[in-house]
Design an enzyme around this catalytic site. Sequence first.
Site, PDB file in Angstrom:
ATOM      1  N   LYS A   1      -0.888  -2.674   6.245  1.00  0.00           N
ATOM      2  CA  LYS A   1      -0.928  -2.758   4.779  1.00  0.00           C
ATOM      3  C   LYS A   1      -0.623  -1.357   4.252  1.00  0.00           C
ATOM      4  O   LYS A   1      -1.483  -0.481   4.238  1.00  0.00           O
ATOM      5  CB  LYS A   1      -2.326  -3.211   4.331  1.00  0.00           C
ATOM      6  CG  LYS A   1      -2.380  -3.932   3.011  1.00  0.00           C
ATOM      7  CD  LYS A   1      -1.784  -3.198   1.833  1.00  0.00           C
ATOM      8  CE  LYS A   1      -2.737  -2.279   1.127  1.00  0.00           C
ATOM      9  NZ  LYS A   1      -2.086  -1.441   0.096  1.00  0.00           N
TER      10      LYS A   1
ATOM     11  N   CYS B   1      -4.511  15.615   3.498  1.00  0.00           N
ATOM     12  CA  CYS B   1      -5.957  15.548   3.732  1.00  0.00           C
ATOM     13  C   CYS B   1      -6.494  16.840   4.307  1.00  0.00           C
ATOM     14  O   CYS B   1      -7.615  17.236   4.026  1.00  0.00           O
ATOM     15  CB  CYS B   1      -6.281  14.374   4.644  1.00  0.00           C
ATOM     16  SG  CYS B   1      -5.433  14.474   6.221  1.00  0.00           S
TER      17      CYS B   1
ATOM     18  N   GLU C   1     -12.208  16.662  -4.193  1.00  0.00           N
ATOM     19  CA  GLU C   1     -10.848  16.674  -3.655  1.00  0.00           C
ATOM     20  C   GLU C   1      -9.874  16.433  -4.814  1.00  0.00           C
ATOM     21  O   GLU C   1      -9.878  15.365  -5.428  1.00  0.00           O
ATOM     22  CB  GLU C   1     -10.679  15.571  -2.609  1.00  0.00           C
ATOM     23  CG  GLU C   1      -9.323  15.625  -1.929  1.00  0.00           C
ATOM     24  CD  GLU C   1      -9.073  14.459  -0.972  1.00  0.00           C
ATOM     25  OE1 GLU C   1      -9.316  13.305  -1.355  1.00  0.00           O
ATOM     26  OE2 GLU C   1      -8.622  14.710   0.157  1.00  0.00           O
TER      27      GLU C   1
HETATM   28  P1  NAD Z   1      -6.600   5.104  -1.214  1.00  0.00           P
HETATM   29  O1  NAD Z   1      -7.925   5.073  -0.541  1.00  0.00           O
HETATM   30  O2  NAD Z   1      -6.533   4.878  -2.661  1.00  0.00           O
HETATM   31  O3  NAD Z   1      -5.600   4.073  -0.552  1.00  0.00           O
HETATM   32  C1  NAD Z   1      -5.383   4.045   0.846  1.00  0.00           C
HETATM   33  C2  NAD Z   1      -5.025   2.635   1.245  1.00  0.00           C
HETATM   34  O4  NAD Z   1      -6.171   1.811   1.082  1.00  0.00           O
HETATM   35  C3  NAD Z   1      -3.918   2.011   0.394  1.00  0.00           C
HETATM   36  O5  NAD Z   1      -3.073   1.236   1.208  1.00  0.00           O
HETATM   37  C4  NAD Z   1      -4.701   1.132  -0.556  1.00  0.00           C
HETATM   38  O6  NAD Z   1      -3.963   0.050  -1.043  1.00  0.00           O
HETATM   39  C5  NAD Z   1      -5.824   0.656   0.339  1.00  0.00           C
HETATM   40  N1  NAD Z   1      -7.020   0.174  -0.373  1.00  0.00           N
HETATM   41  C6  NAD Z   1      -7.487   0.536  -1.577  1.00  0.00           C
HETATM   42  N2  NAD Z   1      -8.602  -0.156  -1.870  1.00  0.00           N
HETATM   43  C7  NAD Z   1      -8.856  -0.970  -0.829  1.00  0.00           C
HETATM   44  C8  NAD Z   1      -9.868  -1.928  -0.528  1.00  0.00           C
HETATM   45  N3  NAD Z   1     -10.859  -2.181  -1.371  1.00  0.00           N
HETATM   46  N4  NAD Z   1      -9.809  -2.574   0.649  1.00  0.00           N
HETATM   47  C9  NAD Z   1      -8.829  -2.319   1.547  1.00  0.00           C
HETATM   48  N5  NAD Z   1      -7.830  -1.434   1.306  1.00  0.00           N
HETATM   49  C10 NAD Z   1      -7.848  -0.762   0.134  1.00  0.00           C
HETATM   50  O7  NAD Z   1      -5.984   6.522  -0.789  1.00  0.00           O
HETATM   51  P2  NAD Z   1      -4.627   7.154  -1.317  1.00  0.00           P
HETATM   52  O8  NAD Z   1      -4.885   7.583  -2.724  1.00  0.00           O
HETATM   53  O9  NAD Z   1      -3.500   6.247  -0.985  1.00  0.00           O
HETATM   54  O10 NAD Z   1      -4.482   8.426  -0.363  1.00  0.00           O
HETATM   55  C11 NAD Z   1      -5.062   9.648  -0.623  1.00  0.00           C
HETATM   56  C12 NAD Z   1      -6.366   9.816   0.123  1.00  0.00           C
HETATM   57  O11 NAD Z   1      -6.150   9.654   1.525  1.00  0.00           O
HETATM   58  C13 NAD Z   1      -6.978  11.194  -0.042  1.00  0.00           C
HETATM   59  O12 NAD Z   1      -8.354  11.089  -0.253  1.00  0.00           O
HETATM   60  C14 NAD Z   1      -6.689  11.867   1.281  1.00  0.00           C
HETATM   61  O13 NAD Z   1      -7.564  12.917   1.629  1.00  0.00           O
HETATM   62  C15 NAD Z   1      -6.796  10.722   2.212  1.00  0.00           C
HETATM   63  N6  NAD Z   1      -6.108  11.022   3.471  1.00  0.00           N
HETATM   64  C16 NAD Z   1      -6.871  11.268   4.578  1.00  0.00           C
HETATM   65  C17 NAD Z   1      -6.272  11.617   5.781  1.00  0.00           C
HETATM   66  C18 NAD Z   1      -7.105  11.912   7.004  1.00  0.00           C
HETATM   67  O14 NAD Z   1      -6.563  11.924   8.098  1.00  0.00           O
HETATM   68  N7  NAD Z   1      -8.393  12.162   6.881  1.00  0.00           N
HETATM   69  C19 NAD Z   1      -4.876  11.691   5.859  1.00  0.00           C
HETATM   70  C20 NAD Z   1      -4.124  11.443   4.697  1.00  0.00           C
HETATM   71  C21 NAD Z   1      -4.767  11.098   3.513  1.00  0.00           C
END
Ligand code: NAD
Length: 507
Positions: free
Chosen positions: A193, A302, A401
């Site tokens: 997804k 991240c 963040e």
């Molecule tokens: P997000 O959490 O908004 O979305 C990530 C994914 O989760 C998307 O595909 C989204 O559609 C899905 N999602 C959202 N709500 C959901 C739910 N209720 N159930 C299941 N799936 C759901 O994150 P983003 O804004 O796309 O990405 C940025 C974030 O990702 C930042 O906080 C960043 O730090 C983090 N990140 C972490 C790492 C790591 O390795 N720790 C790497 C890259 C990004």
Amino acid sequence: MGASESAANRAKAAELLKRFKDQPAGHYINGNWLSTDGQETFDNLEPAGNTSLGAVVSGTVQDMDAACEAAASAFEEWSAFSGQARKKMLHHFADLIEKRAEEIALVESSDCGQAIRFMKQAAIRGAANFRFFADKAPEAQNGLSLFQPEHTNYTLRKPIGPVGIITPWNTPFMLATWKIAPALAAGCTIVHKPAELSPLSATLLAEISEEAGFPAGVWNMVHGFGEIVGKRLSEHPAIKAVALVGETSTGSHIISQGAATLKRVHLELGGKNPVIVFDDANFDRALDAVVFMIYSLNGQRCTSSSRLLIQNSIKEKFISALIERIGKLKVGDPLDPETEVGPLIHRTHVEKVMGYMSLASEAGATIAAGGYRPEALAAGNYVAPTLFTDADNEMRISQEEIFGPVLTAIGFDTEEEAISAANDVPYGLAAYIWTADVGRSMRMAQRVEAGMLWVNSENNRNLPSPFGGMKMSGIGRDGGDYSFDFYMETKNVCIAHDSHKVPSLGV
Ligand code: NAD
């Protein structure tokens, strides 16, 4: 040279993206591209200008159910492939990624706004992820031998089953390959997804999986919103584990959504990572790393070092060198090879990031660089590289963040103060320590709360090393064998030597 390359990139990207304008991006389920006719769609906007890149099908619960069922049906066949056979297929997949490297880079850069100078690596790194786990596939099932005087125990690992992979928008191609490669190498089938804000490279990946010839249902991909299809994926009873890369709040949702089916979860979440610079550090190398680790990838990373903890004895000199460098960063079109900082993913994200400019001033910090949106680039989601000084660790700009090209600098005097500031945040993903004192770096590495620490280095990637965070930055580790521990069940087999006394009751 720069201008002509940039025009050539734009022309090539326009040609490659045309197909997405002509036809909505749809789901890939059970070896088929589902018809997009009559499906509800959403518009996918280009961060550099907010023009439409085309429509994307907004998946439904029924679509996700079909994908999960396909992954469940394919599991028996795929998990029965030998490790050698999976190795061969995954290397073939990597070859196919490399063949489409330029296309992947241009589509990815246009879709997520990351500068092409970094996205050029996307396909190469994606292919490397597949090759690394391909080579490990034959040994994935191996375990331990644990001897006792009258019994021998051995462990073996079996793929856990169909798994869900939920990825974010910041570097979608690289992150998807990082999660999917070990799952397939382990023998799991997958449902991917991708993030709704940068969905296009997931379509390319699913196309490559089709070309690679995986059995139908091994690789499934459903576009759409997290609250609908992401939620259903984490709830579906056929899915045995969910790997999420995303925000901390999304991680909490995944845990509660997966609770009823006891889903195994691996969460890679947000960070507010410190880079700690002592006065004995190599000044120029530390400066390069500080600039790189917050302003590359538009700060949407991240592991970005978004908090600079700088020893007060060199603070003035370091900050003025930093301001000079920030002023020279090249902000612009992500397809221009000269660009160092591109646009943020979406207008709503720009609003969030810009909100921290007023929060900084209200809290009494100084906006020492940036703090505005470049006027000449008003059509896109650009934010000038920003530095906050005169900050303390309690301010929201130091605790939250921001996920943009925004750095908060905080002074410290002693090692103890640096450790306490480093740890006084809810997150614990990464930390960077710059010092010439080996003993100090060893002490700091023991006490700074982070899943990953780099000493005298920017983020250096090593595929066998564990990747992941502590505290609110996540649960679990990826990389090398750690990934197999997540995607596989460990079984213990205990065999008697027929020499021990079996308790006899009712004799
Ligand atoms: P997000 O959490 O908004 O979305 C990530 C994914 O989760 C998307 O595909 C989204 O559609 C899905 N999602 C959202 N709500 C959901 C739910 N209720 N159930 C299941 N799936 C759901 O994150 P983003 O804004 O796309 O990405 C940025 C974030 O990702 C930042 O906080 C960043 O730090 C983090 N990140 C972490 C790492 C790591 O390795 N720790 C790497 C890259 C990004």
